[in-house]
Scaffold this active site. Structure first.
Site, PDB file in Angstrom:
ATOM      1  N   GLN A 197       7.333  16.074  36.456  1.00 45.28           N
ATOM      2  CA  GLN A 197       7.593  15.830  35.038  1.00 45.28           C
ATOM      3  C   GLN A 197       8.583  14.661  34.951  1.00 45.28           C
ATOM      4  OE1 GLN A 197       5.926  18.201  32.562  1.00 45.28           O
ATOM      5  NE2 GLN A 197       4.846  18.132  34.524  1.00 45.28           N
ATOM      6  N   ARG A 217      11.249  18.533  29.334  1.00 46.83           N
ATOM      7  CA  ARG A 217      11.004  17.102  29.371  1.00 46.83           C
ATOM      8  C   ARG A 217       9.503  16.843  29.377  1.00 46.83           C
ATOM      9  NH1 ARG A 217      14.695  15.785  32.569  1.00 46.83           N
ATOM     10  NH2 ARG A 217      14.130  13.615  32.970  1.00 46.83           N
ATOM     11  N   ALA A 238       7.944  23.299  24.597  1.00 50.37           N
ATOM     12  CA  ALA A 238       7.301  22.856  25.834  1.00 50.37           C
ATOM     13  C   ALA A 238       7.185  21.334  25.897  1.00 50.37           C
ATOM     14  CB  ALA A 238       5.934  23.506  25.969  1.00 50.37           C
ATOM     15  N   HIS A 239       6.710  20.848  27.041  1.00 54.16           N
ATOM     16  CA  HIS A 239       6.682  19.401  27.287  1.00 54.16           C
ATOM     17  C   HIS A 239       5.740  18.675  26.320  1.00 54.16           C
ATOM     18  CE1 HIS A 239       3.426  20.094  30.656  1.00 54.16           C
ATOM     19  NE2 HIS A 239       3.083  20.648  29.510  1.00 54.16           N
ATOM     20  N   ASN A 240       6.162  17.470  25.973  1.00 58.67           N
ATOM     21  CA  ASN A 240       5.408  16.532  25.133  1.00 58.67           C
ATOM     22  C   ASN A 240       5.329  16.921  23.661  1.00 58.67           C
ATOM     23  OD1 ASN A 240       4.641  15.027  27.535  1.00 58.67           O
ATOM     24  ND2 ASN A 240       3.154  16.654  27.902  1.00 58.67           N
TER      25      ASN A 240
END
Length: 350
Positions: A197, A217, A238-240
């Site tokens: 990540q 991240r 969560a990511h994004n």
């Protein structure tokens, strides 16, 4: 805590209008039921208007035109907001910089802004930038290349991972983690290969993150929390994900990867949001709801899976009656079967 002030002085501070005795002295705040004669209270919900007649408070914050039952009042458009401002005025101590205290671990390459405070046990990595008047409490960890804006508060044991960026006037409560690795794995036969990540988290100005909340991240680019958004305790982003401005995200909400949340969205407690969907501006999602697909702007939704709130209310009213309805259906089925049998017998006789 601020000095005692008159009702007239407080009204001037709030931009309100005095009804009654503006010379009453106020030294604190309290609830309608318990406030004493030197305290000011507030009435935000007309449902409790009758309690104004019973309160012992020296003054009441209330909306224009309300019945004050002979009490001294300050009329303001938003009594709850006015009460919050007076809490700040009376009980929030002015910021006093402490500097970098002994036993704080600060890299020689870090830049600490004027008036900042770094407490013992805090750990600040290489090339970190800490803004002016920002406070980093004991046990907080800022990884390498983190940038923190001005007037922020990073509470004890919070962690901001490498390269993440935090705007000005942000508050990170104890135990929060900004920039933890996103949950990304590629199937490899019967196993899973960990996907690095390499992105970051960006918090814009005036964002607040609750205790023990986690913001992952991005896998490649940015997980963003836009200006003014507030997260309660125990929230997972969560990511994004892209979270809009002035959102309210309540405790135990979980938002899956790559979801896009609009501006001024409220997600009540324990809402679950699936990944790769969009929620429009000005949406409210009720507690314990599940959001499996995108939601258009300007609506209220509840249930799991979600539906328009009014429809959910109608459905919810039916649920307690299901056992009774089941009995009714069985009785009707039995009656229909008996009628069919009788009809068939009559047909055969004729």
């Amino acid at each position: 805590m601020t000095q005692t002030q008159t009702v007239a002085e407080l009204a001037d501070y709030l931009g309100g209008i005095v009804r009654g005795n503006g010379a009453v002295l106020i030294s604190g705040l309290g609830a309608l039921e318990t406030a004493g004669p030197e305290a000011i209270t507030f009435l935000a919900n007309p449902k409790y208007a009758s309690k104004v007649a019973e309160t012992s408070a020296g003054a009441v914050l209330m909306a224009p035109g309300g019945e004050r039952y002979g009490r001294t009042a300050i009329e303001v458009a938003n009594p709850y907001l006015a009460f919050a401002k007076l809490l700040t005025l009376f009980y929030t101590a002015p910021y006093q910089p402490a500097g970098v205290l002994p036993e704080a671990i600060v890299s020689d390459t870090a830049t600490i802004g004027e008036g900042a405070s770094v407490y013992p046990g805090a750990c600040i990595g290489r090339n970190v930038v800490v803004g002016c008047r920002t406070t980093v409490h004991s046990g907080a960890v800022l990884y390498d290349n983190v940038v923190i804006g001005d007037d922020c508060t990073i509470h004890a044991n919070a962690v901001v991972r490498e390269r993440c960026r935090i705007g000005s006037r942000c508050i990170i409560q104890p135990g929060a983690v900004i920039g933890s690795d996103g949950f990304g794995y590629a199937p490899d036969g019967n196993r899973y290969y960990r996907i690095p990540q390499i992105g970051i988290v960006v918090l814009e100005d005036d964002v607040e993150i609750g205790a023990n909340s986690c913001i992952d991240r991005a896998a490649i680019e940015i997980t963003k929390i836009a200006r003014g958004t507030k997260l309660d305790n125990l929230v997972q982003i969560a990511h994004n994900c892209q979270i809009g401005e002035d959102c309210m995200i309540v405790s135990q909400v979980g938002i899956s990867g790559s979801a896009k949340i609009g501006n001024h969205v409220t997600l009540a407690g324990q809402v679950g949001v699936a990944g790769h969907l969009s929620i429009g501006d000005n949406v409210l999602v009720g507690a314990q709801s599940g959001v499996p697909s995108s939601l258009p702007a300007n609506g209220a939704y509840s249930g799991s899976p979600v539906m328009p709130h009014r429809e959910w209310l109608k459905s919810a009213m039916v649920v307690p009656r299901l056992p009774e309805l089941k009995k009714t259906v069985k009785a009707l089925e039995k009656r229909i079967a008996e009628l069919e049998t009788k009809f068939n017998q009559n047909s055969q006789e004729s």
